[in-house]
Design an enzyme around this catalytic site. Structure first.
Site, PDB file in Angstrom:
ATOM      1  N   ASP A  75      19.671  60.388  32.543  1.00 47.21           N
ATOM      2  CA  ASP A  75      19.151  61.603  31.909  1.00 47.21           C
ATOM      3  C   ASP A  75      17.986  62.143  32.718  1.00 47.21           C
ATOM      4  O   ASP A  75      17.430  61.452  33.569  1.00 47.21           O
ATOM      5  CB  ASP A  75      18.724  61.320  30.458  1.00 47.21           C
ATOM      6  CG  ASP A  75      18.089  59.963  30.335  1.00 47.21           C
ATOM      7  OD1 ASP A  75      17.349  59.577  31.263  1.00 47.21           O
ATOM      8  OD2 ASP A  75      18.330  59.280  29.321  1.00 47.21           O
ATOM      9  N   ASP A  77      14.448  63.676  32.157  1.00 49.32           N
ATOM     10  CA  ASP A  77      13.357  63.979  31.225  1.00 49.32           C
ATOM     11  C   ASP A  77      12.337  64.881  31.897  1.00 49.32           C
ATOM     12  O   ASP A  77      12.156  64.842  33.111  1.00 49.32           O
ATOM     13  CB  ASP A  77      12.686  62.675  30.771  1.00 49.32           C
ATOM     14  CG  ASP A  77      13.667  61.760  30.068  1.00 49.32           C
ATOM     15  OD1 ASP A  77      14.649  62.275  29.506  1.00 49.32           O
ATOM     16  OD2 ASP A  77      13.474  60.531  30.096  1.00 49.32           O
ATOM     17  N   ASP A 151       4.682  52.390  33.832  1.00 50.50           N
ATOM     18  CA  ASP A 151       4.644  50.977  34.214  1.00 50.50           C
ATOM     19  C   ASP A 151       4.641  50.736  35.728  1.00 50.50           C
ATOM     20  O   ASP A 151       3.723  50.146  36.263  1.00 50.50           O
ATOM     21  CB  ASP A 151       5.764  50.183  33.512  1.00 50.50           C
ATOM     22  CG  ASP A 151       7.108  50.898  33.504  1.00 50.50           C
ATOM     23  OD1 ASP A 151       7.236  51.943  34.174  1.00 50.50           O
ATOM     24  OD2 ASP A 151       8.039  50.412  32.840  1.00 50.50           O
TER      25      ASP A 151
HETATM   26  P1  ATP Z   1      16.489  53.888  32.698  1.00 51.60           P
HETATM   27  O1  ATP Z   1      16.590  55.321  32.332  1.00 51.60           O
HETATM   28  O2  ATP Z   1      17.246  53.452  33.881  1.00 51.60           O
HETATM   29  O3  ATP Z   1      16.706  53.023  31.528  1.00 51.60           O
HETATM   30  P2  ATP Z   1      13.704  54.453  32.874  1.00 51.60           P
HETATM   31  O4  ATP Z   1      12.610  53.882  33.728  1.00 51.60           O
HETATM   32  O5  ATP Z   1      13.987  55.897  33.037  1.00 51.60           O
HETATM   33  O6  ATP Z   1      14.977  53.578  33.139  1.00 51.60           O
HETATM   34  P3  ATP Z   1      13.137  55.066  30.182  1.00 51.60           P
HETATM   35  O7  ATP Z   1      13.099  54.167  28.994  1.00 51.60           O
HETATM   36  O8  ATP Z   1      14.088  56.184  30.235  1.00 51.60           O
HETATM   37  O9  ATP Z   1      13.375  54.103  31.404  1.00 51.60           O
HETATM   38  O10 ATP Z   1      11.654  55.559  30.401  1.00 51.60           O
HETATM   39  C1  ATP Z   1      11.313  56.754  31.065  1.00 51.60           C
HETATM   40  C2  ATP Z   1       9.978  56.582  31.765  1.00 51.60           C
HETATM   41  O11 ATP Z   1       8.965  56.266  30.832  1.00 51.60           O
HETATM   42  C3  ATP Z   1       9.932  55.462  32.782  1.00 51.60           C
HETATM   43  O12 ATP Z   1      10.396  55.863  34.053  1.00 51.60           O
HETATM   44  C4  ATP Z   1       8.469  55.115  32.810  1.00 51.60           C
HETATM   45  O13 ATP Z   1       7.759  56.019  33.625  1.00 51.60           O
HETATM   46  C5  ATP Z   1       8.045  55.326  31.373  1.00 51.60           C
HETATM   47  N1  ATP Z   1       8.128  54.096  30.598  1.00 51.60           N
HETATM   48  C6  ATP Z   1       9.184  53.634  29.880  1.00 51.60           C
HETATM   49  N2  ATP Z   1       8.909  52.472  29.283  1.00 51.60           N
HETATM   50  C7  ATP Z   1       7.642  52.180  29.614  1.00 51.60           C
HETATM   51  C8  ATP Z   1       6.745  51.115  29.294  1.00 51.60           C
HETATM   52  N3  ATP Z   1       7.147  50.111  28.527  1.00 51.60           N
HETATM   53  N4  ATP Z   1       5.503  51.154  29.791  1.00 51.60           N
HETATM   54  C9  ATP Z   1       5.092  52.167  30.564  1.00 51.60           C
HETATM   55  N5  ATP Z   1       5.872  53.195  30.912  1.00 51.60           N
HETATM   56  C10 ATP Z   1       7.128  53.220  30.445  1.00 51.60           C
HETATM   57 MG    MG Z   2      15.417  57.083  31.783  1.00 49.84          MG
END
Ligand code: ATP
Ligand code: MG
Length: 478
Positions: A75, A77, A151
């Site tokens: 996705d 964002d 993170d």
């Molecule tokens: P994926 O989409 O592959 O699951 P993602 O890193 O995009 O991985 P998301 O849950 O979509 O994971 O989170 C979007 C963004 O939000 C991440 O890229 C990160 O910058 C931030 N984020 C998510 N979870 C955390 C966390 N636990 N602590 C700090 N930042 C976070």
């Molecule tokens: Mg994501």
């Protein structure tokens, strides 16, 4: 010394532990190679509209990271300095969701774009539990603060579709080039704030082929028990992401290597550590990985059925040993296995019903005599049950000849099918005359309580397993 003591008493992180706010490096397209066409139309349009109104807006987080390593993002964002209400005012087809930290879902054609306002941190005033876990993460902030609370460095990247530049706050692009997953700030503190970041480290490193920076890896083993304080629903969410990432096998191996696989989720705990149980689970997960990477869907019921199969078989054996007949024992074991879970939030009633059907088909698939195979073949869940049987054969749990027979039976015409059926071997018992007509597929050993409406009427009866190994009987008995 005194400062250290005060920090200890107040449970504050060391001064250096907090991520430093930085000016971003501005990286042009010529250097990173991402054209604006690479991001989804909806997210690009959302950024353009917000920028037209004078706000900052970027595609952010995982999408930018994934594009940089050539992975198709799940996705796209958007992050902005507009408040949720301001975003809502710009996009007619939108709604605010979330109570603690409100985000806006904007409907762009068929796409839903998630728009988040830059978040900051309350600094030393932030509320934490006794272990340092942040209890709230819901204050607005500047873009630099938003970057610092993410993170990993590779997740703090902001792509502007209008200029095609990336704003890189923590050297994430260089880290990606060096295949490193590096924590922003002090890893120990960041894991304490949110222990789920340990699971994210494992998942993201497996998904992106990155190695976890030694400084981020080191504290994991000691801090793993902190996961126990995380709400189950959140853990489950993360585990489902992990299991359906297309890299489940790699992730599970990494979880084991880091000592993160025990005590997190009952679902994971039920995976046996040693063969043959773990062989079965790993085969199931690698099949799922293959399907997902080939762009196919993967049914959660099939995955859960595989993960819980060993536990269910053990419960089944126990029930039989306690004197239950095989089919009632199977039903008891299924119910016990599915309801004894804390994580049954994910196993919805529908999924649970599908899991049961896959399991119930296993003893039925072992029956090739009489008319039973015809009924089995027309079962709505036949395909999943058959795939599950193939998996069991590959794991050495049943003879490969059995799924092969079913493959041929499916392909055969009606006369060939009739020839393939095995003769009924068990001697027919003399029955007392009943008023109702007896069922042709009535089991010879007669321990199926037909009077009980909870049990299917078409004879899905397993013979007792002579090996007594917790698995349904193999085909040899026919
Ligand atoms: P994926 O989409 O592959 O699951 P993602 O890193 O995009 O991985 P998301 O849950 O979509 O994971 O989170 C979007 C963004 O939000 C991440 O890229 C990160 O910058 C931030 N984020 C998510 N979870 C955390 C966390 N636990 N602590 C700090 N930042 C976070
Ligand atoms: Mg994501």
């Amino acid at each position: 010394m005194i400062r250290k003591f005060i920090r200890k008493v107040l449970r504050l992180a060391p001064a250096t532990a907090r991520p430093v706010l930085r000016e971003p490096a501005v990286i042009p397209r010529a250097r990173h190679g991402i054209a604006r066409e690479a991001v989804s139309q909806g997210s690009a349009r959302a950024c353009a509209l917000l920028q037209d109104k004078g706000y900052k807006a970027y595609v952010v987080g995982g999408a930018v990271r994934d594009l940089l390593v050539g992975v198709l993002p799940k996705d796209f964002d958007v992050a902005t300095d507009a408040t949720p209400e301001e975003v809502r005012g710009i996009f007619k087809r939108s709604r605010i969701i979330g109570r603690r930290f409100r985000i806006v879902h904007v409907y762009m054609g068929r796409e839903i774009v998630e728009i988040t306002t830059f978040r900051g941190s309350e600094g030393s005033a932030a509320k934490t539990d006794d272990h340092g876990r942040l209890l709230a993460d819901n204050v607005f902030g500047s873009q630099a603060e938003d970057a610092a609370r993410r993170d990993f460095t590779v997740n703090a990247l902001y792509y502007d579709p209008s200029t095609e530049c990336i704003l890189d706050y923590h050297h994430g692009v260089a880290d990606l080039e060096q295949k490193t997953l590096r924590m922003i700030g002090d890893p120990g503190t960041r894991y304490r704030e949110d222990p789920v970041r340990m699971l994210r480290a494992v998942r993201l490193s497996a998904k992106l082929g990155l190695f976890i920076d030694p400084a981020a890896r080191r504290p994991i083993r000691a801090l793993a028990p902190l996961l126990e304080n995380v709400p189950q629903a959140r853990l489950l969410d993360e585990m489902l992401k992990l299991l359906t990432s297309g890299h489940a096998v790699k992730c599970l191996e990494a979880l084991r290597a880091e000592g993160l696989h025990r005590g997190i989720l009952p679902l994971l705990d039920s995976i046996p550590d040693h063969p043959p149980g773990d062989r079965f689970v790993f085969l199931a997960l690698s099949d799922t990985d293959e399907r997902i990477r080939a762009g196919k869907t993967s049914s959660p019921a099939f995955l859960f059925a595989a993960l819980l199969w060993q536990a269910m078989c053990a419960a089944w054996e126990r029930c039989k040993a306690a004197g239950e007949a095989p089919i009632p024992a199977l039903h008891l074991a299924m119910t016990e296995t599915l309801s004894a879970r804390d994580d049954n939030i994910a196993i919805t009633r529908r999924i649970a019903a599908d899991i049961k059907e896959i399991w119930m088909l296993q003893p039925r698939l072992e029956q090739r005599a009489g008319k039973r195979p015809y009924g089995t073949l027309t079962h709505p869940r036949f395909r999943a049950g058959y795939d599950f049987l193939c998996l069991r054969a590959r794991a050495g749990e049943v003879d490969a000849e059995l799924p092969d027979w079913w493959r041929r039976f499916q392909e055969a015409n009606s006369s060939q099918r009739a020839e393939m059926l095995l003769p009924e071997t068990a001697p027919k018992r003399k029955r007392r005359k009943r008023k109702t007509k007896s069922h042709p597929a009535d089991p010879a050993d007669g321990d199926l309580p037909r009077s009980n409406p909870a049990y299917p009427a078409d004879g899905d009866l397993p013979r007792s397993n002579p090996a007594g190994n917790g698995f349904p009987p193999s085909s040899s008995g026919e």
